[in-house]
Design an enzyme around this catalytic site. Structure first.
Site, short mmCIF file in Angstrom:
data_model
loop_
_atom_site.label_atom_id
_atom_site.label_comp_id
_atom_site.label_asym_id
_atom_site.label_seq_id
_atom_site.Cartn_x
_atom_site.Cartn_y
_atom_site.Cartn_z
N TRP A 21 0.90 -1.08 0.17
CA TRP A 21 -0.20 -0.53 0.12
C TRP A 21 1.03 1.47 -0.19
O TRP A 21 1.95 0.80 0.44
CB TRP A 21 -1.36 -0.35 1.36
N ASP A 49 1.28 -8.79 0.69
CA ASP A 49 -0.43 -8.78 0.73
C ASP A 49 -0.75 -7.39 0.08
O ASP A 49 0.57 -6.15 -0.07
CB ASP A 49 -0.71 -7.89 2.22
N TYR A 54 -5.06 -0.41 -4.87
CA TYR A 54 -3.61 0.08 -4.79
C TYR A 54 -2.80 0.49 -5.49
O TYR A 54 -2.84 -0.44 -6.67
CB TYR A 54 -2.55 -0.15 -4.04
N GLY A 284 5.14 -2.37 5.83
CA GLY A 284 5.57 -1.51 4.61
C GLY A 284 6.88 -1.83 4.60
O GLY A 284 7.96 -1.07 6.10
N THR A 286 10.05 1.16 2.64
CA THR A 286 10.39 1.88 0.83
C THR A 286 11.83 1.65 0.90
O THR A 286 12.45 2.25 -0.09
CB THR A 286 9.98 3.48 1.32
N GLN A 290 15.25 -0.93 6.48
CA GLN A 290 13.65 -1.19 6.61
C GLN A 290 13.08 -2.30 6.86
O GLN A 290 12.86 -2.98 8.16
CB GLN A 290 13.05 -0.06 5.86
N ASN A 294 13.62 -5.27 10.18
CA ASN A 294 11.92 -5.05 11.06
C ASN A 294 11.57 -6.54 11.12
O ASN A 294 11.06 -6.46 12.01
CB ASN A 294 10.81 -4.48 9.91
N1 LIG Z 1 -7.32 -3.84 4.74
C1 LIG Z 1 -6.40 -2.12 5.29
O1 LIG Z 1 -7.66 -1.93 4.93
C2 LIG Z 1 -5.50 -1.32 4.83
C3 LIG Z 1 -4.89 -0.26 5.15
C4 LIG Z 1 -3.26 -0.29 5.71
C5 LIG Z 1 -2.31 -0.97 5.03
N2 LIG Z 1 -2.79 -2.25 4.44
C6 LIG Z 1 -1.69 -3.47 4.75
O2 LIG Z 1 -0.88 -3.04 5.47
C7 LIG Z 1 0.96 -3.01 5.12
C8 LIG Z 1 1.41 -2.33 5.40
O3 LIG Z 1 1.05 -0.73 6.03
P1 LIG Z 1 1.95 0.74 6.66
O4 LIG Z 1 2.89 0.47 4.73
O5 LIG Z 1 1.24 1.49 6.37
O6 LIG Z 1 2.85 -0.15 7.62
P2 LIG Z 1 3.69 0.11 8.79
O7 LIG Z 1 5.03 -0.70 8.83
O8 LIG Z 1 2.82 0.90 9.41
O9 LIG Z 1 4.86 1.36 7.98
C9 LIG Z 1 5.86 1.24 6.73
C10 LIG Z 1 5.81 2.29 6.83
O10 LIG Z 1 7.10 3.03 7.56
C11 LIG Z 1 7.68 3.77 7.51
N3 LIG Z 1 9.13 2.23 8.15
C12 LIG Z 1 8.86 1.38 8.04
N4 LIG Z 1 10.27 0.47 8.50
C13 LIG Z 1 11.18 1.62 8.94
C14 LIG Z 1 11.94 1.38 9.78
N5 LIG Z 1 12.91 0.21 10.50
N6 LIG Z 1 12.79 2.68 10.28
C15 LIG Z 1 12.61 4.25 9.33
N7 LIG Z 1 11.15 3.98 9.21
C16 LIG Z 1 10.50 2.82 8.48
C17 LIG Z 1 8.22 3.35 5.68
O11 LIG Z 1 8.05 4.83 4.91
P3 LIG Z 1 8.51 5.97 4.78
O12 LIG Z 1 9.90 4.79 4.40
O13 LIG Z 1 8.53 6.34 4.06
O14 LIG Z 1 8.86 7.21 5.84
C18 LIG Z 1 7.11 2.68 5.15
O15 LIG Z 1 6.51 2.73 3.98
C19 LIG Z 1 0.35 -2.51 3.44
O16 LIG Z 1 1.13 -2.35 2.19
C20 LIG Z 1 -0.83 -2.73 3.42
O17 LIG Z 1 -0.31 -4.54 3.11
C21 LIG Z 1 -3.83 -2.83 5.20
#
Ligand SMILES: NC(=O)c1ccc[n+]([C@@H]2O[C@H](COP(=O)([O-])OP(=O)(O)OC[C@H]3O[C@@H](n4cnc5c(N)ncnc54)[C@H](OP(=O)(O)O)[C@@H]3O)[C@@H](O)[C@H]2O)c1
Length: 334
Positions: A21, A49, A54, A284, A286, A290, A294
């Site tokens: 996403w 996922d 998306y 998620g 980028t 990361q 994680n």
């Molecule tokens: N069912 C639903 O309605 C729904 C809604 C939302 C998401 N989802 C699912 O959940 C997945 C994950 O959501 P999310 O991307 O919001 O998850 P998240 O893991 O909470 O956030 C991911 C973002 O955090 C940053 N990040 C990740 N690891 C990091 C680290 N070690 N250090 C610094 N920044 C870090 C990155 O963004 P930056 O580098 O850009 O800062 C990354 O894209 C989605 O891809 C999707 O499959 C489902």
């Protein structure tokens, strides 16, 4: 990487999964997307996922290309249906027509003959639940999907779906995909108790609150360039966490992570995995580093004292309002 059952089903999933996403087909270039998927595979993630909506369907295409050549039996591919993917009156929702047409689009874009889990991205108030569940069941019989799940449904909605499935002999839901993190614990009151009894697993999203729980967003300062909160296209959903009081509390989690030798992201992901009703936490990313950081949250055990310290730090910033789940699914089209 450790593995868990998806709910009470026989399907094993990696307890940390990778989702695309906001990133694939949008925030990050194709090459970076492929590098993240490659890192995920290298680190033992097998569960991926996505959703048809998306990046206006482009995310499924990117994931399909990134997984090309990977042995199909070695991965679990999840996608979702509900939100509009076109302008037509039937290019949305959970009707028989849209589900039947949407799955073919997803399979084509993902380059696969079947998806392991097909999820109703939201509840559809305009389609009889029986119609939706019968169609999902037909898609299972036709071999296009293996398991059926939902996302952000309320406990009564999940309960009704299980009752209908039992009465009609349809395949039961095996999973729900809700938002869940240290900061967002809405499912704990009603959804988790019901799902736990019924064998429905939680595949949770945004375990690090979209990056906020890494601690990289500092109170009183602009978001770091290149981060989700700094990206004009993707900054909307993360906005609910971007207030100085909450960001200050997040900084106060640093000593807890340091005491455990964990990064802040690892602490946050480990936190959701302490809940035995969580089948997988979808991360998620980028950048591949990361992902590599994680995934180290897999297998980490947090003691009751640690959980208590986290609760004390976050205090009233933990969201528990169950009515927010109901508001996730639109009652009308506009
Ligand atoms: N069912 C639903 O309605 C729904 C809604 C939302 C998401 N989802 C699912 O959940 C997945 C994950 O959501 P999310 O991307 O919001 O998850 P998240 O893991 O909470 O956030 C991911 C973002 O955090 C940053 N990040 C990740 N690891 C990091 C680290 N070690 N250090 C610094 N920044 C870090 C990155 O963004 P930056 O580098 O850009 O800062 C990354 O894209 C989605 O891809 C999707 O499959 C489902």
């Amino acid at each position: 990487m450790e593995f868990r059952h998806l709910g009470r089903s026989g399907l094993m999933v990696s307890e940390i999964s990778y989702g695309n996403w906001i990133t694939h087909g949008s925030q990050v270039e194709e090459e970076a997307a492929h590098a993240c998927v490659r890192a995920a595979l290298d680190e033992g993630i097998t569960t991926f996922d996505t959703a048809d909506v998306y990046a206006g369907t482009r995310a499924e295409e990117v994931l399909g290309r990134a997984l090309k050549g990977v042995r199909r039996e070695s991965v679990e591919i999840f996608t979702k249906v509900f939100w509009p993917t076109g302008d037509g009156q039937n290019d949305r929702g959970l009707s028989r027509k849209h589900l039947t047409e949407a799955i073919d689009g997803s399979l084509r874009r993902l380059g696969t003959d079947y998806v392991d889990l097909y999820q109703a991205h939201r509840y559809d108030y305009e389609t009889p639940l029986e119609e939706t569940l019968k169609t999902f069941d037909d898609l299972v019989r036709r071999g296009k999907i293996l398991y059926v799940g939902v996302s952000e449904w309320t406990a009564p909605q999940i309960q009704r779906a299980l009752e209908i499935a039992d009465q009609m002999g349809f395949d039961r839901l095996v999973s729900n995909q809700p938002q869940y993190s240290m900061l967002w614990r809405i499912i704990e009151a009603d959804v988790v108790p019901l799902c736990s009894r019924e064998g429905v697993g939680q595949v949770v999203w945004s375990p690090i609150a979209q990056g906020v729980l890494t601690g990289k967003y500092l109170p009183g300062q602009a978001p770091p360039s290149g981060s989700r909160a700094a990206d004009p296209v993707s900054a909307g959903p993360i906005g609910r966490f971007m207030n100085d009081d909450l960001l200050t509390r997040v900084q106060d989690l640093r000593p807890i992570a340091a005491d455990l030798g964990l990064s802040m992201a690892q602490l946050a992901i480990a936190w959701v995995l302490q809940n035995p009703d969580v089948s997988s936490a979808i991360i998620g990313a980028t950048r591949p580093d990361q992902v590599r950081e994680n995934v180290k949250a897999s297998g980490v055990k947090l003691g009751a004292d640690v959980l208590e310290r986290i609760d004390q730090v976050l205090g009233e910033h933990v969201q528990r309002d169950g009515s927010l789940v109901e508001r996730m699914s639109p009652k009308t089209r506009d």
